[in-house]
Design an enzyme around this catalytic site. Structure first.
Site, PDB file in Angstrom:
ATOM      1  N   SER A  52      -7.173  -7.813 -53.768  1.00  0.00           N
ATOM      2  CA  SER A  52      -8.439  -7.095 -53.601  1.00  0.00           C
ATOM      3  C   SER A  52      -9.669  -7.932 -53.952  1.00  0.00           C
ATOM      4  CB  SER A  52      -8.438  -5.830 -54.459  1.00  0.00           C
ATOM      5  OG  SER A  52      -8.332  -6.145 -55.838  1.00  0.00           O
ATOM      6  N   TYR A  53      -9.497  -9.084 -54.595  1.00  0.00           N
ATOM      7  CA  TYR A  53     -10.658  -9.880 -55.001  1.00  0.00           C
ATOM      8  C   TYR A  53     -11.384 -10.438 -53.772  1.00  0.00           C
ATOM      9  CZ  TYR A  53      -8.923 -10.014 -59.851  1.00  0.00           C
ATOM     10  OH  TYR A  53      -8.499  -9.702 -61.114  1.00  0.00           O
ATOM     11  N   GLY A  54     -12.704 -10.335 -53.825  1.00  0.00           N
ATOM     12  CA  GLY A  54     -13.510 -10.863 -52.725  1.00  0.00           C
ATOM     13  C   GLY A  54     -13.198 -10.203 -51.403  1.00  0.00           C
TER      14      GLY A  54
END
Length: 308
Positions: A52-54
């Site tokens: 889910s990062y970035g």
């Protein structure tokens, strides 16, 4: 760089890890590569990300950056967070885990993930289903080890005993918010993990930058810093009292408060790697160098007295 066992596993991870929540958000692909290469050059092998990062770009950028250097990294990523609309596009079901592990492998440009972590507890999925899915991925060779993040102590306990009862692979690590200013994990989490050999991977070790010394009493937060728009309750008189005491302790020994923040966490034998974000080469190098300072038992007691 100092290397430590990840819990009771045989995996060796750098005492300082690289957090990558800024990749794809504040850093583009080229800047990500610069930071990742600086980390590897400094001996940092633990690279922690999430699907889910970035918005998913963090994994993509890391995969590009590790071209030709994958063997130098211990890649840790996570699954649980919602990635798109739809009933099965979040959580810890076998379906979501199986779908997302292949997405992560493709983005990371690798055929295995060293540490696959459950990002959040899912009350809608039996923990047995989650653990069996992870065990199947380990047996298939797509994942080497499994871990968890943001679990309560009772949730780690239930996970551990479920895996033990079933005779399958369980979690070798737990990733909590833990710092000199946030010590809640010491109440139950750390004693449990110490008893059962589960490694601790603290995140937010610098409390959103407060423990770097860049914030001063009576002065506005510097523009562009994390606490400039929302102080998250950090800029209190009590915290500044603690900060000034810690700065005095560190400077008397020729160190910075940033180095003390890492050294204090690493004084715990259950801390395997401290996950620290970085957006510049200088930050990577400064974080990595902090692993060289080992506090004595007496110094830990003195710091704890300052913390109150």
């Amino acid at each position: 760089m100092q290397y430590r066992q990840l819990g009771s596993s045989g995996l060796q991870v750098s005492a300082i890890g690289l957090g990558t929540n800024n990749f794809g958000r504040r850093l583009d692909a080229a800047a990500t590569e610069t930071v990742v290469h600086a980390a590897l050059d400094a001996g940092v092998n633990m690279i922690d990300t999430s699907n889910s990062y970035g918005g998913g770009d963090s994994e993509e950028f890391i995969g590009r950056a590790l071209k030709g250097r994958r063997h130098e990294a211990v890649l840790a990523t996570k699954v649980s967070s919602r990635v798109s609309e739809g009933p099965n596009n979040a959580g810890n079901s076998r379906k979501h885990i199986y779908d997302q592990v292949d997405v992560s492998l493709r983005k990371l440009r690798t055929d295995y993930i060293d540490l696959y972590q459950i990002h959040w507890w899912d009350p809608n999925t039996p923990i047995e289903e989650t653990l069996r899915a992870l065990d199947e991925l380990i047996r298939a060779g797509k994942v080497r080890y499994a871990g968890c993040s943001n679990f309560a102590a009772w949730q780690v306990c239930e996970s551990h005993w479920t895996a033990k009862t079933l005779g399958i692979n369980g979690f070798v690590s737990m990733q909590p918010h833990y710092s000199m200013l946030y010590r809640q994990p010491e109440e139950e989490m750390i004693p449990f993990c110490e008893k059962y050999g589960i490694g601790i991977l603290p995140y937010y070790p610098l409390e959103n930058g407060f423990l770097t010394g860049k914030y001063r009493r009576g002065q506005p937060a510097p523009d562009g810093t994390r606490l400039s728009e929302n102080d998250r309750g950090a800029l209190t008189s009590r915290n500044f009292d603690i900060l000034e005491g810690l700065e005095g302790f560190a400077s008397e020994r020729g160190h910075t408060i940033l180095e003390l923040a890492f050294a204090w966490l690493l004084a715990s034998p259950m801390v395997s790697s401290v996950i620290a974000g970085a957006t510049r080469v200088e930050q990577v190098e400064g974080n990595a160098a902090s692993a060289a300072w080992s506090l004595t038992a007496e110094e830990v007691e003195e710091v704890n007295a300052i913390l109150g």
